[in-house]
Every structure is written in C-alpha cells, then in structure tokens.
Design a protein around this motif. Structure first.
Motif, PDB file in Angstrom:
ATOM      1  N   ILE A 111       0.839  -1.205   0.000  1.00 31.90           N
ATOM      2  CA  ILE A 111       0.000   0.000   0.000  1.00 31.90           C
ATOM      3  C   ILE A 111       0.871   1.250   0.000  1.00 31.90           C
ATOM      4  N   LYS A 112       1.953   1.204   0.758  1.00 27.87           N
ATOM      5  CA  LYS A 112       2.871   2.344   0.812  1.00 27.87           C
ATOM      6  C   LYS A 112       3.447   2.650  -0.563  1.00 27.87           C
ATOM      7  N   SER A 113       3.781   1.590  -1.313  1.00 28.28           N
ATOM      8  CA  SER A 113       4.339   1.791  -2.657  1.00 28.28           C
ATOM      9  C   SER A 113       3.301   2.360  -3.619  1.00 28.28           C
ATOM     10  N   MET A 114       1.998   2.174  -3.306  1.00 24.94           N
ATOM     11  CA  MET A 114       0.928   2.724  -4.132  1.00 24.94           C
ATOM     12  C   MET A 114       0.742   4.221  -3.875  1.00 24.94           C
ATOM     13  N   LYS A 115       1.302   4.699  -2.752  1.00 30.78           N
ATOM     14  CA  LYS A 115       1.245   6.120  -2.383  1.00 30.78           C
ATOM     15  C   LYS A 115      -0.197   6.608  -2.237  1.00 30.78           C
ATOM     16  N   ILE A 116      -0.984   5.782  -1.542  1.00 26.46           N
ATOM     17  CA  ILE A 116      -2.371   6.150  -1.255  1.00 26.46           C
ATOM     18  C   ILE A 116      -2.628   5.914   0.227  1.00 26.46           C
ATOM     19  N   PRO A 117      -3.594   6.629   0.809  1.00 22.08           N
ATOM     20  CA  PRO A 117      -3.880   6.449   2.235  1.00 22.08           C
ATOM     21  C   PRO A 117      -4.652   5.168   2.526  1.00 22.08           C
ATOM     22  N   VAL A 118      -4.555   4.705   3.760  1.00 24.22           N
ATOM     23  CA  VAL A 118      -5.287   3.518   4.214  1.00 24.22           C
ATOM     24  C   VAL A 118      -5.872   3.818   5.587  1.00 24.22           C
ATOM     25  N   VAL A 119      -7.056   3.276   5.855  1.00 20.84           N
ATOM     26  CA  VAL A 119      -7.697   3.387   7.161  1.00 20.84           C
ATOM     27  C   VAL A 119      -8.098   1.985   7.594  1.00 20.84           C
TER      28      VAL A 119
END
Length: 334
Positions: free
Chosen positions: A135-143
């Motif tokens: 997810i970090k490599s996608m450069k998008i937020p996560v909740v």
C-alpha cells in the motif's frame, strides 16, 4: 450523440467549472445553482466520464475495501456505512473478499493498484508488513476498521474490545450469574479474540469469581462454531447459567443449538453476544449484546479516508463507544 459537460453548463446557465464543482461536491455555489445543474444532468441524461475526471484531478473516485469474510453480517453492516458515505461524495467502492489468506490479499492489493484506487479501507484483519509495504508503494492512504498494525501512524476506527468484553461479563455478574462460560474467538487471534478473552478474565478476577477452564471454549466467530461450542459446554460444563459469546453470530448459534436440546433462553440459559449486528434483533428471542456501531464505524472510516485523499492530511485513530443493548436473552438470578 451523448451529452457533454458543456451541454449541462449551457442548459443550467453556469460555467463548466461550476458543473465540475457540483459533480465533485466541492462547494462554492448556491443550493439553487446545484439544483439547476442536477436538473440539467437528469434532463439530458448526462453521465460523467470517470476517466476524464480522473485525468483532471488525478483521482479515480474509487475506494478499495478488504474484508476477510465479506458474507458475514459484521462485514455487511460496516460496508453499508462505507458505501453510504462514499456514494454521498461521488466515490465508488470495490469490495474484496480475502478469506483471510495472505496470497489472496496480495492478489487483491495488486488488483486495486491496477484499478488505481484512491485509498483503501482494511477491515477485521491484521495489516501485515507485506500488505503495508504494498500500500505504501501505491502512495495512497489507508484506514483500518477493527484492525491493527505495527505502524502506529496509520489511522483506525475501532472500539476497546477488552473493555467491552469486561462490561458484557459484568452485566451478567450484576444479574446474579457466577457460572459464566465464554465462547472466545480463535486461539491465535490477537486482533479481537485475545482482547475479548482478556476482558472476560478481567471481569471474573475483579469480582473474585474462580476461573474454571471448563467454561472457556473457542470458536471462529461464525454461527456454526457457536452451535458446536454449546455442544461442548453441555458435555463438559453442564452447570453453567450464562454464556458470553465473542460474536453475535456465535451467540445466535448458541440459541439455535439450545433450542434443539430443549433448553429455553433465558429461563435455562442466559446468553449475551458481541457486535450489535442487525441480525441480533431479528432472532427469537432477540439477543442481548454488546453493540459496536458498525455502520457508523464504516461511515467514519470512509469519511476519514476521503478527507486524507482530498487534503493529504494524516488522520488520527478513533476509538468509538460501545454499549450494551438489553433484549430478551439474559435473566436475573434470584
């Protein structure tokens, strides 16, 4: 020929930029203007082009949601809240059923990368290192919802499972019960199983009630395991007067199995569940339960995620309140 945003602007007598702002809920216009634009959209049958909009704002207006068991009532209640808020902000939702498998989860994360989702809601499972790195490599937020991770900066929406379980058992104790069994989650579940079992033990110790190993059995939070757990308890601990089940589905399984054995709830056996599913009010008798506001948690998670997407801000974790919903499955011992 399909109508364009220019056609909508012309009919509503506004600029193309104003139509775009209405479509994206960005504000900066009056209610009358919004009404005119929406009437023009309906009359023309205009369908916004998601790809074109994505080229403008570099977003696809899409959220990914991952559940380990999308068919469960727990997941569907959360999803209702997520979708309600997401759709109010013109976001679509892609739902992924990981079945709790690492390989399947990684496959879905790759799919969400290809779909260029704007953010991810990760529910009811541990956010492992490999998931986080992807997810970090996608450069998008996560909740996270009812989830944990080794990364304290990741926002979450959850309840205090330990305290909620303790409150459930104290509810039974305050009604005269001392021989209280627990149907816990899977033994290695550190996410919700361990905290809820710890809450059960804490309540017993607080009230100086001896801990009887016969009274503690494990399930997997699903209906069938609740049925099996009661069968086990009836063999090994027939003296119990009450059961605390770590999920509503397992509690409902207890009600079903009790009926097959000719046991009346709550006359012969008191039962309290955990989750506050809509289903818990539909069974007979209606289930007393520790309620976590699942739809509200889904809404908060979607709202938090979309705010991060649109502002770039990192949100903080949120602990929501639980409550005990009294219905008809617990009686007071005299």
């Amino acid at each position: 020929m399909n109508p364009t945003i220019k056609d909508v602007a012309k009919m509503a007598n506004v600029s193309i930029a104003t139509v775009s702002r209405v479509l994206n809920n960005l504000g900066g216009y009056s209610d009358k203007t919004k009404q005119r634009v929406n009437e023009a959209i309906r009359e023309l049958g205009y369908q916004p082009n998601a790809i074109a909009r994505g080229l403008i704002n570099k977003r696809t207006q899409t959220l990914g949601v991952l559940f380990p068991n999308v068919s469960s009532s727990f997941s569907s209640d959360i999803l209702q809240g997520v979708e309600d808020f997401a759709h109010s902000r013109n976001y679509s939702v892609l739902v992924c059923n990981t079945d709790g498998e690492e390989k399947r989860t990684m496959k879905y994360l790759q799919l969400l990368r290809e779909k260029q989702v704007d953010g991810i809601i990760f529910s009811s499972s541990m956010l492992k290192d490999e998931y986080y790195e992807t997810i970090k490599s996608m450069k998008i937020p996560v909740v996270l919802i009812s989830s944990q991770s080794n990364y304290p900066a990741i926002p979450y929406v959850t309840i205090n499972d330990r305290l909620a379980a303790c409150d459930a058992v104290e509810y039974l104790i305050n009604r005269g019960h001392r021989k209280i069994a627990m149907i816990a989650g899977t033994e290695n579940d550190v996410l919700t199983g361990a905290p809820r079992m710890d809450g059960y033990l804490r309540a017993l110790r607080k009230h100086r009630i001896p801990i009887d190993e016969r009274y503690l059995v494990h399930g997997d939070f699903r209906f069938e395991s609740g049925c099996k757990a009661l069968e086990t308890l009836l063999r090994t601990a027939p003296d119990i007067t009450a059961i605390f089940a770590a999920s509503d589905e397992m509690a409902i399984g207890v009600l079903s199995a009790a009926s097959r054995h000719g046991l009346k709830v709550p006359d012969d056996l008191s039962v309290i569940g955990f989750d506050g599913l809509q289903l818990s009010n539909m069974v007979v008798p209606p289930l007393t339960t520790v309620s976590q506001p699942l739809q509200e948690m889904g809404k908060i998670a979607a709202e938090t995620l979309i705010r991060s997407i649109e502002t770039g801000e990192t949100a903080e974790g949120i602990i929501v309140s639980h409550s005990i919903v009294e219905r008809q499955t617990v009686r007071t011992l005299t």
